[in-house]
Design a protein around this motif. Structure first.
Motif, PDB file in Angstrom:
ATOM      1  N   CYS A  42     -34.707 -19.360 104.643  1.00 41.76           N
ATOM      2  CA  CYS A  42     -35.577 -18.393 103.965  1.00 41.76           C
ATOM      3  C   CYS A  42     -35.820 -17.174 104.845  1.00 41.76           C
ATOM      4  O   CYS A  42     -35.973 -17.290 106.066  1.00 41.76           O
ATOM      5  CB  CYS A  42     -36.934 -19.019 103.638  1.00 41.76           C
ATOM      6  SG  CYS A  42     -36.924 -20.219 102.308  1.00 41.76           S
ATOM      7  N   VAL A  54     -44.881 -16.115 103.335  1.00 36.54           N
ATOM      8  CA  VAL A  54     -44.050 -16.101 102.123  1.00 36.54           C
ATOM      9  C   VAL A  54     -42.600 -16.287 102.549  1.00 36.54           C
ATOM     10  O   VAL A  54     -42.135 -15.634 103.503  1.00 36.54           O
ATOM     11  CB  VAL A  54     -44.211 -14.777 101.348  1.00 36.54           C
ATOM     12  CG1 VAL A  54     -43.247 -14.729 100.157  1.00 36.54           C
ATOM     13  CG2 VAL A  54     -45.639 -14.601 100.880  1.00 36.54           C
ATOM     14  N   LYS A  56     -38.579 -16.275 101.118  1.00 36.57           N
ATOM     15  CA  LYS A  56     -37.674 -15.858 100.034  1.00 36.57           C
ATOM     16  C   LYS A  56     -36.358 -16.603 100.196  1.00 36.57           C
ATOM     17  O   LYS A  56     -35.700 -16.508 101.233  1.00 36.57           O
ATOM     18  CB  LYS A  56     -37.461 -14.348 100.084  1.00 36.57           C
ATOM     19  CG  LYS A  56     -38.726 -13.542  99.805  1.00 36.57           C
ATOM     20  CD  LYS A  56     -38.536 -12.061 100.099  1.00 36.57           C
ATOM     21  CE  LYS A  56     -37.576 -11.396  99.150  1.00 36.57           C
ATOM     22  NZ  LYS A  56     -37.519  -9.924  99.360  1.00 36.57           N
ATOM     23  N   PHE A  60     -32.067 -11.808  95.915  1.00 37.16           N
ATOM     24  CA  PHE A  60     -33.138 -10.904  95.488  1.00 37.16           C
ATOM     25  C   PHE A  60     -32.609  -9.496  95.241  1.00 37.16           C
ATOM     26  O   PHE A  60     -33.265  -8.509  95.558  1.00 37.16           O
ATOM     27  CB  PHE A  60     -34.258 -10.890  96.527  1.00 37.16           C
ATOM     28  CG  PHE A  60     -35.130 -12.118  96.490  1.00 37.16           C
ATOM     29  CD1 PHE A  60     -36.354 -12.099  95.851  1.00 37.16           C
ATOM     30  CD2 PHE A  60     -34.709 -13.303  97.075  1.00 37.16           C
ATOM     31  CE1 PHE A  60     -37.162 -13.224  95.808  1.00 37.16           C
ATOM     32  CE2 PHE A  60     -35.494 -14.438  97.044  1.00 37.16           C
ATOM     33  CZ  PHE A  60     -36.730 -14.405  96.403  1.00 37.16           C
ATOM     34  N   VAL A  66     -37.207 -13.503  89.365  1.00 36.67           N
ATOM     35  CA  VAL A  66     -37.835 -14.051  90.567  1.00 36.67           C
ATOM     36  C   VAL A  66     -38.877 -15.086  90.140  1.00 36.67           C
ATOM     37  O   VAL A  66     -39.784 -14.776  89.359  1.00 36.67           O
ATOM     38  CB  VAL A  66     -38.494 -12.945  91.416  1.00 36.67           C
ATOM     39  CG1 VAL A  66     -39.223 -13.560  92.610  1.00 36.67           C
ATOM     40  CG2 VAL A  66     -37.449 -11.942  91.886  1.00 36.67           C
ATOM     41  N   ALA A  68     -41.731 -17.703  91.592  1.00 39.47           N
ATOM     42  CA  ALA A  68     -42.546 -17.987  92.774  1.00 39.47           C
ATOM     43  C   ALA A  68     -43.306 -19.288  92.587  1.00 39.47           C
ATOM     44  O   ALA A  68     -43.707 -19.643  91.471  1.00 39.47           O
ATOM     45  CB  ALA A  68     -43.520 -16.849  93.049  1.00 39.47           C
ATOM     46  N   LYS A 119     -39.381 -17.558  95.475  1.00 35.20           N
ATOM     47  CA  LYS A 119     -40.333 -17.107  96.484  1.00 35.20           C
ATOM     48  C   LYS A 119     -41.386 -18.194  96.675  1.00 35.20           C
ATOM     49  O   LYS A 119     -42.003 -18.661  95.705  1.00 35.20           O
ATOM     50  CB  LYS A 119     -40.982 -15.792  96.045  1.00 35.20           C
ATOM     51  CG  LYS A 119     -41.872 -15.149  97.085  1.00 35.20           C
ATOM     52  CD  LYS A 119     -42.403 -13.790  96.619  1.00 35.20           C
ATOM     53  CE  LYS A 119     -41.416 -12.683  96.877  1.00 35.20           C
ATOM     54  NZ  LYS A 119     -42.050 -11.331  96.707  1.00 35.20           N
TER      55      LYS A 119
END
Length: 380
Positions: A42, A54, A56, A60, A66, A68, A119
């Motif tokens: 990530c 956070v 990801k 992206f 996206v 989350a 996310k």
């Protein structure tokens, strides 16, 4: 595969459970989670303004939605076995472990990384009703299309082994109140207004609030402190905490109006001053049918239709709903997981069936995959 992931979930849970941190102090928790996120590929973001991290995972570039997942990371400050400590009696340790479990499970499906944009939001200060607003302020959900959360549910709401695709939290307002007057000698009560009497009047008036019983609501004093070690001083000052709850935002507004009227009436009656200090407020849930249906499909897929409940209404609150209030186009819902949780949330000795964490992980992962239309099997 699932057994190995279950072992990792329990390992994360055990660490987080033993190393709880209170709101706005979750720096060790942040560091621990960031290391795991990075180890699974990530891209991570932390913040100068507050704890929280956070991660990801995936693609992206704007070609895919996206999705989350949010986990709250703070613990409560409670007395446990005679010692005051940070205690995860609201289940946030398990929420973090399950959201990490989603990362473990998605990562095990190696052919998906370029086809998803997931996310992982590990948010501070949910217990202060302020962490979600801070994450919004920091732009964490600006690019998010779907947002999923999870919360353990007490046995009184959701039976062990069942799950609900939406938790209908109510509105909450937490208020710190000060009665501001002057002390006087115990032999001269005519020189002051006893803050104990003023506070007692306030407590009694709060307890007499009556509104439409068709909408769940409550108002109560949760702290009352006045006076010091000298018993011959009549205290002029006192501090109180109020906890207001309402199932809908309009009823909360009505409840707030009645409380404000009580303050003014008591100020006039006693000729004293009531100051309202810190206020933390949580809005009632704003629901999104598309997100609920995505989560419902995930619950049915992983637990079966017989173990899938309708959306559950609860008098509890969660700042998760600030994400949709601040970004109304966000498609969000919170999974409610039945896990034999007793005696209840925020009880210092709360326990739950830890076997259900793998169920929560599977359901959340399935919800993510459902958004992208992927039908992957989770092998044992």
């Amino acid at each position: 595969m699932l057994q190995q992931i279950d072992d990792k979930i329990r390992q994360a849970y055990n660490y987080l459970h033993e190393n709880g941190e209170i709101s706005w102090q979750e720096y060790k928790t942040t560091n621990y989670i960031e290391e795991i996120l990075q180890s699974y590929g990530c891209e991570t973001e932390t913040f100068d303004a507050c704890p929280g991290v956070v991660g990801k995972y995936g693609n992206f570039d704007g070609t895919v939605p996206v999705v989350a997942l949010r986990a709250d990371i703070d613990a409560l400050w409670q007395e446990v076995n005679g010692t005051q400590c940070a205690n995860h009696s609201c289940g946030h340790d398990s929420h973090m472990a399950m959201v990490l479990g989603v990362l473990y499970l998605i990562h095990s499906l190696e052919d998906l990384k370029d086809q998803v944009a997931v996310k992982f939001i590990f948010q501070p200060a949910e217990e202060k009703a302020a962490g979600a607003l801070k994450m919004v302020e920091l732009g964490v959900v600006e690019d998010v299309d779907y947002l999923f959360g999870v919360h353990l549910r007490p046995q009184a709401e959701v039976d062990d082994g069942y799950a609900t695709p939406m938790i209908g939290h109510g509105a909450t307002k937490l208020m710190e109140i000060e009665i501001d007057g002057e002390d006087a000698h115990g032999a001269r009560p005519h020189l002051t207004h006893n803050a104990v009497n003023v506070g007692t009047q306030l407590v009694n008036a709060i307890n007499q609030i009556r509104m439409n019983p068709g909408v769940p609501h409550s108002a109560k004093v949760t702290k009352f402190h006045a006076g010091g070690p000298n018993t011959n001083i009549i205290p002029g000052k006192a501090s109180l905490s109020l906890d207001l709850r309402a199932q809908t935002n309009p009823v909360m507004a009505e409840l707030e109006e009645q409380v404000e009227h009580i303050f003014k009436s008591i100020e006039f009656q006693y000729g004293t001053t009531i100051k309202v200090g810190a206020i933390n407020q949580i809005a009632a849930a704003m629901t999104n049918e598309e997100a609920i249906e995505v989560m419902r499909g995930a619950v049915v897929s992983e637990l079966g239709a017989d173990y899938t409940l309708e959306p559950t209404v609860t008098p509890g609150g969660d700042d998760f709903h600030f994400y949709t209030i601040k970004k109304p186009e966000l498609k969000a819902t919170m999974l409610g997981l039945g896990c034999d949780l007793n005696p209840g949330l925020h009880h210092p000795y709360m326990t739950f069936n830890q076997d259900r964490m793998i169920d929560g992980t599977r359901i959340l992962t399935r919800a993510v995959l459902n958004v992208y239309g992927f039908n992957k099997e989770f092998s044992n």
